[in-house]
Motif scaffolding. Sequence first.
Motif, PDB file in Angstrom:
ATOM      1  N   GLU A 287       6.545  18.173   5.370  1.00 46.92           N
ATOM      2  CA  GLU A 287       6.942  16.833   5.787  1.00 46.92           C
ATOM      3  C   GLU A 287       5.736  16.055   6.303  1.00 46.92           C
ATOM      4  OE1 GLU A 287       9.676  15.224   5.449  1.00 46.92           O
ATOM      5  OE2 GLU A 287      10.871  16.866   4.647  1.00 46.92           O
ATOM      6  N   THR A 288       4.885  16.720   7.071  1.00 46.43           N
ATOM      7  CA  THR A 288       3.682  16.074   7.587  1.00 46.43           C
ATOM      8  C   THR A 288       2.743  15.699   6.445  1.00 46.43           C
ATOM      9  OG1 THR A 288       3.842  17.335   9.652  1.00 46.43           O
ATOM     10  CG2 THR A 288       1.710  16.345   9.143  1.00 46.43           C
ATOM     11  N   GLU A 289       2.595  16.606   5.476  1.00 41.45           N
ATOM     12  CA  GLU A 289       1.736  16.317   4.330  1.00 41.45           C
ATOM     13  C   GLU A 289       2.291  15.141   3.529  1.00 41.45           C
ATOM     14  OE1 GLU A 289      -0.509  18.762   0.752  1.00 41.45           O
ATOM     15  OE2 GLU A 289       1.533  19.348   1.276  1.00 41.45           O
ATOM     16  N   ALA A 290       3.611  15.073   3.387  1.00 38.81           N
ATOM     17  CA  ALA A 290       4.233  13.967   2.663  1.00 38.81           C
ATOM     18  C   ALA A 290       4.016  12.644   3.401  1.00 38.81           C
ATOM     19  CB  ALA A 290       5.721  14.230   2.468  1.00 38.81           C
ATOM     20  N   ASP A 291       4.089  12.665   4.727  1.00 38.09           N
ATOM     21  CA  ASP A 291       3.817  11.449   5.510  1.00 38.09           C
ATOM     22  C   ASP A 291       2.404  10.943   5.241  1.00 38.09           C
ATOM     23  OD1 ASP A 291       6.312  11.457   6.663  1.00 38.09           O
ATOM     24  OD2 ASP A 291       5.680  12.457   8.508  1.00 38.09           O
ATOM     25  N   LYS A 292       1.434  11.850   5.308  1.00 39.10           N
ATOM     26  CA  LYS A 292       0.040  11.462   5.104  1.00 39.10           C
ATOM     27  C   LYS A 292      -0.196  10.959   3.682  1.00 39.10           C
ATOM     28  CE  LYS A 292      -1.765  14.734   8.529  1.00 39.10           C
ATOM     29  NZ  LYS A 292      -2.614  15.947   8.756  1.00 39.10           N
ATOM     30  N   THR A 293       0.372  11.657   2.707  1.00 37.21           N
ATOM     31  CA  THR A 293       0.183  11.276   1.303  1.00 37.21           C
ATOM     32  C   THR A 293       0.820   9.932   1.001  1.00 37.21           C
ATOM     33  OG1 THR A 293       0.176  13.623   0.699  1.00 37.21           O
ATOM     34  CG2 THR A 293       0.461  12.038  -1.084  1.00 37.21           C
ATOM     35  N   SER A 294       1.989   9.673   1.593  1.00 39.80           N
ATOM     36  CA  SER A 294       2.668   8.401   1.345  1.00 39.80           C
ATOM     37  C   SER A 294       1.829   7.223   1.839  1.00 39.80           C
ATOM     38  CB  SER A 294       4.035   8.390   2.027  1.00 39.80           C
ATOM     39  OG  SER A 294       3.919   8.495   3.429  1.00 39.80           O
ATOM     40  N   ILE A 295       1.153   7.397   2.969  1.00 35.37           N
ATOM     41  CA  ILE A 295       0.267   6.338   3.475  1.00 35.37           C
ATOM     42  C   ILE A 295      -0.877   6.097   2.498  1.00 35.37           C
ATOM     43  CG2 ILE A 295      -1.286   5.669   5.344  1.00 35.37           C
ATOM     44  CD1 ILE A 295       1.658   5.615   6.109  1.00 35.37           C
ATOM     45  N   GLU A 296      -1.404   7.174   1.915  1.00 36.93           N
ATOM     46  CA  GLU A 296      -2.473   7.042   0.929  1.00 36.93           C
ATOM     47  C   GLU A 296      -1.992   6.258  -0.293  1.00 36.93           C
ATOM     48  OE1 GLU A 296      -3.761  10.962  -0.008  1.00 36.93           O
ATOM     49  OE2 GLU A 296      -4.437  11.422   2.034  1.00 36.93           O
ATOM     50  N   TYR A 297      -0.780   6.573  -0.766  1.00 33.57           N
ATOM     51  CA  TYR A 297      -0.222   5.864  -1.922  1.00 33.57           C
ATOM     52  C   TYR A 297      -0.112   4.368  -1.648  1.00 33.57           C
ATOM     53  CZ  TYR A 297       1.222  10.370  -3.966  1.00 33.57           C
ATOM     54  OH  TYR A 297       1.244  11.623  -4.508  1.00 33.57           O
ATOM     55  N   LEU A 298       0.427   4.036  -0.482  1.00 34.84           N
ATOM     56  CA  LEU A 298       0.651   2.628  -0.142  1.00 34.84           C
ATOM     57  C   LEU A 298      -0.669   1.875   0.001  1.00 34.84           C
ATOM     58  CD1 LEU A 298       3.518   3.161   2.454  1.00 34.84           C
ATOM     59  CD2 LEU A 298       3.769   2.223   0.160  1.00 34.84           C
ATOM     60  N   LYS A 299      -1.627   2.497   0.674  1.00 36.44           N
ATOM     61  CA  LYS A 299      -2.913   1.827   0.873  1.00 36.44           C
ATOM     62  C   LYS A 299      -3.673   1.662  -0.436  1.00 36.44           C
ATOM     63  CE  LYS A 299      -3.853   2.808   5.732  1.00 36.44           C
ATOM     64  NZ  LYS A 299      -4.819   3.347   6.725  1.00 36.44           N
ATOM     65  N   SER A 300      -3.524   2.623  -1.345  1.00 36.66           N
ATOM     66  CA  SER A 300      -4.234   2.531  -2.629  1.00 36.66           C
ATOM     67  C   SER A 300      -3.731   1.358  -3.457  1.00 36.66           C
ATOM     68  CB  SER A 300      -4.058   3.831  -3.424  1.00 36.66           C
ATOM     69  OG  SER A 300      -2.700   4.004  -3.818  1.00 36.66           O
ATOM     70  N   GLN A 301      -2.487   0.927  -3.210  1.00 34.72           N
ATOM     71  CA  GLN A 301      -1.899  -0.213  -3.919  1.00 34.72           C
ATOM     72  C   GLN A 301      -1.907  -1.479  -3.059  1.00 34.72           C
ATOM     73  OE1 GLN A 301      -0.943  -0.194  -7.164  1.00 34.72           O
ATOM     74  NE2 GLN A 301      -1.776   1.887  -7.189  1.00 34.72           N
ATOM     75  N   ASN A 302      -2.656  -1.412  -1.963  1.00 34.74           N
ATOM     76  CA  ASN A 302      -2.761  -2.544  -1.037  1.00 34.74           C
ATOM     77  C   ASN A 302      -1.384  -2.976  -0.516  1.00 34.74           C
ATOM     78  OD1 ASN A 302      -4.287  -4.396   0.445  1.00 34.74           O
ATOM     79  ND2 ASN A 302      -4.016  -6.010  -1.092  1.00 34.74           N
ATOM     80  N   LEU A 303      -0.497  -2.001  -0.322  1.00 33.63           N
ATOM     81  CA  LEU A 303       0.819  -2.265   0.238  1.00 33.63           C
ATOM     82  C   LEU A 303       0.818  -1.910   1.721  1.00 33.63           C
ATOM     83  CD1 LEU A 303       3.059  -0.726  -2.576  1.00 33.63           C
ATOM     84  CD2 LEU A 303       2.834  -3.157  -2.044  1.00 33.63           C
ATOM     85  N   SER A 304       1.576  -2.644   2.493  1.00 31.50           N
ATOM     86  CA  SER A 304       1.656  -2.379   3.916  1.00 31.50           C
ATOM     87  C   SER A 304       2.322  -1.023   4.165  1.00 31.50           C
ATOM     88  CB  SER A 304       2.460  -3.477   4.620  1.00 31.50           C
ATOM     89  OG  SER A 304       2.648  -3.134   5.978  1.00 31.50           O
ATOM     90  N   SER A 305       1.749  -0.267   5.073  1.00 33.54           N
ATOM     91  CA  SER A 305       2.299   1.053   5.412  1.00 33.54           C
ATOM     92  C   SER A 305       3.094   1.015   6.709  1.00 33.54           C
ATOM     93  CB  SER A 305       1.157   2.084   5.519  1.00 33.54           C
ATOM     94  OG  SER A 305       0.138   1.615   6.400  1.00 33.54           O
ATOM     95  N   ASP A 306       3.304  -0.194   7.243  1.00 33.12           N
ATOM     96  CA  ASP A 306       4.038  -0.316   8.502  1.00 33.12           C
ATOM     97  C   ASP A 306       5.524  -0.010   8.335  1.00 33.12           C
ATOM     98  OD1 ASP A 306       1.786  -1.016   9.930  1.00 33.12           O
ATOM     99  OD2 ASP A 306       2.018  -3.153   9.510  1.00 33.12           O
ATOM    100  N   GLY A 307       6.024  -0.123   7.105  1.00 37.57           N
ATOM    101  CA  GLY A 307       7.450   0.069   6.873  1.00 37.57           C
ATOM    102  C   GLY A 307       7.929   1.459   7.230  1.00 37.57           C
ATOM    103  N   LEU A 308       7.151   2.481   6.854  1.00 36.31           N
ATOM    104  CA  LEU A 308       7.552   3.858   7.153  1.00 36.31           C
ATOM    105  C   LEU A 308       7.582   4.089   8.656  1.00 36.31           C
ATOM    106  CD1 LEU A 308       8.344   6.552   5.894  1.00 36.31           C
ATOM    107  CD2 LEU A 308       5.923   7.183   5.831  1.00 36.31           C
TER     108      LEU A 308
END
Length: 398
Positions: A287-308
């Motif tokens: 779960e922790t790894e998924a949290d970190k990876t999801s932030i990477e996905y969002l930032k790579s697409q210049n999407l805000s990561s504040d939603g999570l």
Amino acid sequence: MFQNQTFTSRYFNGVSAVPEEGTVLVHGQTVQFTSFDTHHKLNLSQFTEFTQTHKGCKLILLPDETQESPVLEIFCSKEDAKRLEKIWIQNKKSQSHSSALFYSIREMNPIVLGILSLLVVSVVGFFYFKGLELVTNFIPLSMDKSLGDSVQMKMESQFEKCDSKATDRFFAEALKKIVPKDSKHLFQVSVIRSEVPNAFALSNGKIYFFSGLLNEANSQEEVIGVLAHEIAHVEKRHHMRNLVKAGGTSLAISLVIGPGLGNMEFLETFTEIGSTILVLKFSRDFETEADKTSIEYLKSQNLSSDGLLSFFKRMETLENGETDQEESQSTASASEGDKTVSQITDFLSTHPATKERMKTLESLIQKGKKGTIKKVVSDKTWKEVQTVCLDFKNSDSK
């Protein structure tokens, strides 16, 4: 060394349950038992086991496997028992290199031996579980798909889906933005009619959102953040890795305890509990790894990561509300017990504690560039997404 020292003793011949009372003469490495009608002369090295007792020591002659072994009990002081054991160990160490190693370990201080044993187990366990991670690399992705397909069939036979054109459009656009370009998985999202604010992914790329999560979301960002998290679970192959580790854990515990437990049910129960706790820990790590990876996905697409992060803040509010309600029904004297129960449930939970996840996410969001808030669909479509399952017929309008 003992020089012609005599001790009160008794001898069990392995046949009769009644011992022979007598004396033992210890001279050097030789013990000589004498009773009214029996005389035995043996070397200390002939005994296979030596145990100190509260009255002295006990020496077992034969390995207790096929028949009852003759036993010699010597009544003496603790100091004399220790001296006898030292002589016995020295005799054993001289028999072979393996015996020398084994009995050298036996001579060690119990505390030091315990620390070294724990260290060895930890090192072996670390490399064992690291090896299990490598095993997953040899399992083809087709196995992930097969595993997910079997679960998907059961899911869709038990739950009511309420997908709409609006939800299909929203998730299709979101998947285009989040899924890595080099992904080998085919992702699909469906909505399940349920008030629970949750979502989960299967290993075949099928992701389910409960309608409660969509109904209560504050923004598109929240749902996109949760979607990125579920995509990370699939991309990181958490389902298969968890399955491999669960099997590896069960195998390791079985090998340590060994077969033939017989009626020792408590050992079997202990094995199951140990395996379960370790597997749950793996899930929290994932779960922790998924949290970190999801932030990477969002930032790579210049999407805000504040939603999570916003989603977890709402979840914490819900958790605190439920906790307050439970506490109001309990007595004040149980407050310390509640804290203990909370700590235990946090440990056994398959997810890290919400506060813990929020701290991790806040730290990750602050690092690197911050994405911008981008709407995946129009406000009108988003409103239809949010009302999905509340009015199933009207939600299919656009």
